[in-house]
Scaffold this active site. Sequence first.
Site, PDB file in Angstrom:
ATOM      1  CE1 TYR A 180      41.921  45.235  55.783  1.00 55.73           C
ATOM      2  CE2 TYR A 180      41.759  43.117  54.655  1.00 55.73           C
ATOM      3  CZ  TYR A 180      41.285  44.021  55.592  1.00 55.73           C
ATOM      4  OH  TYR A 180      40.183  43.708  56.342  1.00 55.73           O
ATOM      5  CG  ASP A 210      44.053  45.085  46.979  1.00 52.15           C
ATOM      6  OD1 ASP A 210      43.237  45.934  46.588  1.00 52.15           O
ATOM      7  OD2 ASP A 210      43.923  44.452  48.042  1.00 52.15           O
ATOM      8  NE  ARG A 217      28.801  25.920  44.176  1.00 57.20           N
ATOM      9  CZ  ARG A 217      28.971  24.808  43.423  1.00 57.20           C
ATOM     10  NH1 ARG A 217      29.886  24.780  42.476  1.00 57.20           N
ATOM     11  NH2 ARG A 217      28.221  23.745  43.603  1.00 57.20           N
TER      12      ARG A 217
HETATM   13  N1  PLP Z   1      42.263  44.761  50.072  1.00 62.32           N
HETATM   14  C1  PLP Z   1      42.289  45.971  50.658  1.00 62.32           C
HETATM   15  C2  PLP Z   1      43.269  46.997  50.195  1.00 62.32           C
HETATM   16  C3  PLP Z   1      41.402  46.273  51.690  1.00 62.32           C
HETATM   17  O1  PLP Z   1      41.444  47.480  52.280  1.00 62.32           O
HETATM   18  C4  PLP Z   1      40.479  45.267  52.121  1.00 62.32           C
HETATM   19  C5  PLP Z   1      39.524  45.536  53.221  1.00 62.32           C
HETATM   20  O2  PLP Z   1      39.613  46.528  53.919  1.00 62.32           O
HETATM   21  C6  PLP Z   1      40.498  44.019  51.501  1.00 62.32           C
HETATM   22  C7  PLP Z   1      41.396  43.808  50.463  1.00 62.32           C
HETATM   23  C8  PLP Z   1      39.556  42.931  51.931  1.00 62.32           C
HETATM   24  O3  PLP Z   1      38.278  43.194  51.465  1.00 62.32           O
HETATM   25  P1  PLP Z   1      36.904  42.685  52.156  1.00 62.32           P
HETATM   26  O4  PLP Z   1      36.787  43.378  53.459  1.00 62.32           O
HETATM   27  O5  PLP Z   1      35.863  43.053  51.156  1.00 62.32           O
HETATM   28  O6  PLP Z   1      37.030  41.204  52.334  1.00 62.32           O
END
Ligand code: PLP
Length: 395
Positions: A109, A181, A56
């Site tokens: 998102y 992101d 971990r």
């Molecule tokens: N950030 C963005 C821009 C995403 O499109 C997504 C998922 O679609 C995520 C974060 C979350 O990722 P995960 O589905 O791997 O948890």
Amino acid sequence: MTAPSQPSPTPSRQTRGLRTGLDSDPAKQSVVPPIHMSTNYAFRGLDGRGEYDYSRSGNPTRDLLGEALATLEHGTDTVVTTSGMAAVTLCINSFVPTAGRVVAPHDCYGGTWRQLHWLAEKGQLSVDFVDLTDPEAARAALSAPADLVLLETPSNPLLRLTDIETVAELSHAAGAVVVADNTFCSPLLQRPLELGADIVLHSTTKFINGHSDVIGGAVISRDPDHAQRLAGWANCLGLTAGAFDSYLVLRGLRTLDARIRVHEANTRAVVDLLAGHPAVTRLHHPSLPEHPGHELAVRQQVGGFGSLLSFELAGGMPAVHAFVANLQVALLAESLGGVESLVCHPATMTHASMPPEVQQAAGITNSLVRMSVGIEGIDDLVADLRHGLDAAGRA
Ligand code: PLP
């Protein structure tokens, strides 16, 4: 007499990133590094702890993936997490104190929106969802102190662009850590750390793995204090990814450059088709000169415009139903960034957790379709989409 050969040039960061760990196994000289599945590591006596103790906290396979991602993002450290949402959780826990303030894009998102919204409802933090693509709105929101600013550019699903450099400057002046992101672009198209972001976050589920068979995430940093906090909280909360998933994501990552080149070429053909089809009323893609973020995309997305796009159909919901019902190559599914083309209906799928008024404010209408352009043979893909669009036009 032959001239002495020149020493071979140092491979680029991209090549080094994509080749991370190859031929690094002294025991068997395997080309591909082995998977280290063990959860624990033997001590050679009480003073004899080796490099690892418990998986971990640290695992050699996961570390190789982390090294590859840090190299590609021009960062120094990575925490590889179990999902993109775990990566968001990790950033919040590492940088937002109790009752701290987060600023996030109003069209981020849906899962990120939900996590921030639920935490705010519990009173754990406060969040302002702001249109960060509008420099004046960003300036106003960041005139007050903040702990964490989340950027997502291009945004999901409308492909709006945020000026990372400008918003990072405003965020730093407000005292915030800037987390970008970069899921939609991957490090081959855009590198936020070079533009002033402190942290890059990925859902590696998408382009990084690229084969739609692993849920994963990553948080890449460049400041030793940030890195230490992230690693500590990831271990504390148990957010780190398993060895096998890490191995699969590293395997997928090795073909990222080749995949991206086909994604980009296919997207150009799909944009041409959509732009000229009468069933399509609006098309959102940063490659279009009329796209409000086009100039910024040229400067900021150094590797290309990306293979995500969205569009509105003239006939509303009946047209959306007819479009998806008539596709055979592109699949109707959540997610993006895989080798297969996917379409989705954000209002009822990826962004369903946003209440209708929030969707409306973010510009997510019932007529909107998002597409992740895959790497299929382009003639097959164009024929498939044309068939769906023709049906949408008749609906
Ligand atoms: N950030 C963005 C821009 C995403 O499109 C997504 C998922 O679609 C995520 C974060 C979350 O990722 P995960 O589905 O791997 O948890």
